[in-house]
Design an enzyme around this catalytic site. Structure first.
Site, PDB file in Angstrom:
ATOM      1  N   GLY A   9      47.944  30.210  66.087  1.00  0.00           N
ATOM      2  CA  GLY A   9      49.111  30.620  65.331  1.00  0.00           C
ATOM      3  C   GLY A   9      49.856  29.402  64.832  1.00  0.00           C
ATOM      4  N   LYS A 191      66.249  19.342  75.055  1.00  0.00           N
ATOM      5  CA  LYS A 191      65.824  20.370  74.098  1.00  0.00           C
ATOM      6  C   LYS A 191      66.348  21.751  74.486  1.00  0.00           C
ATOM      7  CE  LYS A 191      62.139  23.000  72.034  1.00  0.00           C
ATOM      8  NZ  LYS A 191      60.709  23.330  71.898  1.00  0.00           N
TER       9      LYS A 191
END
Length: 313
Positions: A9, A191
């Protein structure tokens, strides 16, 4: 080294494609229909950093045990959606049983407990990535924007194993922006705190950052939301460095930008979202420390209501 990429993907397809383009020994673990598409059309990358069309090796879950036994993999790059973790763990298990290590680059931190439980913490490397990518309508990989980086490292602070040096060399050859970090925990929390604020804010407001901060109180809202995340990070023993906070806030308060979390794109498309694994997990961590996080809690309530509206799976 031999690398197995779970899926083809957006994220796995992009990084695996760049590695394959450079000549790395890469195999994509995909379902049979995707394997047929890749055999017919190859892997097609559409990116501001350069397009590519290339043949790639694939394997299905049914074929993996025999392949892993005959030609073991060194590393599994795990880039599934967090809500698909259990089925992904089952899919990659034959490669781990044959000696591979796993490098997860999923969003959030919740997945490490499950991976450690199944494979042992010594087999699970710390990792993260920054990229906005998706699979297009014709199966092509669409890289949205220029950032595309991978950060990885040993979770216990020991010197990196040889496989991590080999993977860093493969990334260098593939011209993938990468960092072999001596403190992966710090990088993960930098993050995670940013991503949680971005996802919570844009999903709650159903708007990109530029539209949020253009409204009265919008900049203060994003600032306060990020402050809740950094407070949880500090309570968890991972205070966010000031320079990283400054960078995050400049992005979260940037006027005119159309930046939105991938979670909002999924929500707008009526798809499942990683609400539990990102916003919900941050809320639950805050609760364990007795820290009030009213904005995050509101966003988490909103995401639960959205998921409850989806058709039963």
């Amino acid at each position: 080294m031999r690398i197995l990429i779970l899926g083809a993907g957006g994220t796995g397809g992009y990084f695996g494609g760049r590695l394959a383009q450079s000549g790395a020994d890469v195999t994509f673990l995909v379902r049979s229909p995707r394997a047929a598409d890749l055999a017919r059309d190859g892997l097609r990358l559409r990116s501001p950093l350069g397009d590519a069309e290339l043949p790639v090796a694939t394997v299905t879950a049914a074929q993996l045990p025999a392949l892993a036994a005959s030609r073991p993999f060194d590393l599994v790059l795990l880039s599934c959606k967090a809500y698909d973790l259990d089925s992904s763990i089952d899919a990659i298990a034959p490669a781990l049983q044959a000696g591979a290590d796993v490098l997860p680059i999923l969003n959030g931190l919740l997945h490490y407990a499950r991976l450690d439980e199944r494979f042992g913490c010594d087999r699970v490397i710390g990792g993260l990535c920054f990229i906005s990518a998706t699979k297009g309508p014709q199966g092509e990989i669409l890289h949205l924007g220029k950032p595309a980086s991978i950060t990885f490292g040993e979770r216990d602070g020991v010197p990196p194993r040889a496989r991590l040096h080999a993977f860093a060399e493969a990334c260098e050859k593939a011209r993938i922006d990468h960092l072999l970090s001596p403190d992966i925990g710090r990088e993960q929390w930098i993050k995670y705190s940013f991503l949680t604020a971005l996802a919570a804010g844009t999903c709650l407001m159903r708007a990109p950052i530029g539209r949020i901060v253009a409204g009265e109180g919008g900049e203060a809202f994003m600032t306060a939301l990020y402050a809740e995340c950094t407070a949880v990070a500090a309570a968890s023993g991972q205070p966010i460095p000031q320079a990283a906070q400054d960078t995050a806030l400049s992005t979260l308060r940037q006027p005119g930008t159309d930046l939105k979390a991938s979670m909002l794109r999924d929500l707008e498309a009526g798809q499942r979202v990683e609400g539990l694994q990102i916003v919900g997990d941050m809320v639950h961590r805050a609760q364990r420390f007795g820290r009030p996080v009213p904005l995050l809690s509101t966003a988490w309530c909103h995401l639960q209501a959205y998921e409850a509206s989806l058709p039963a799976r």
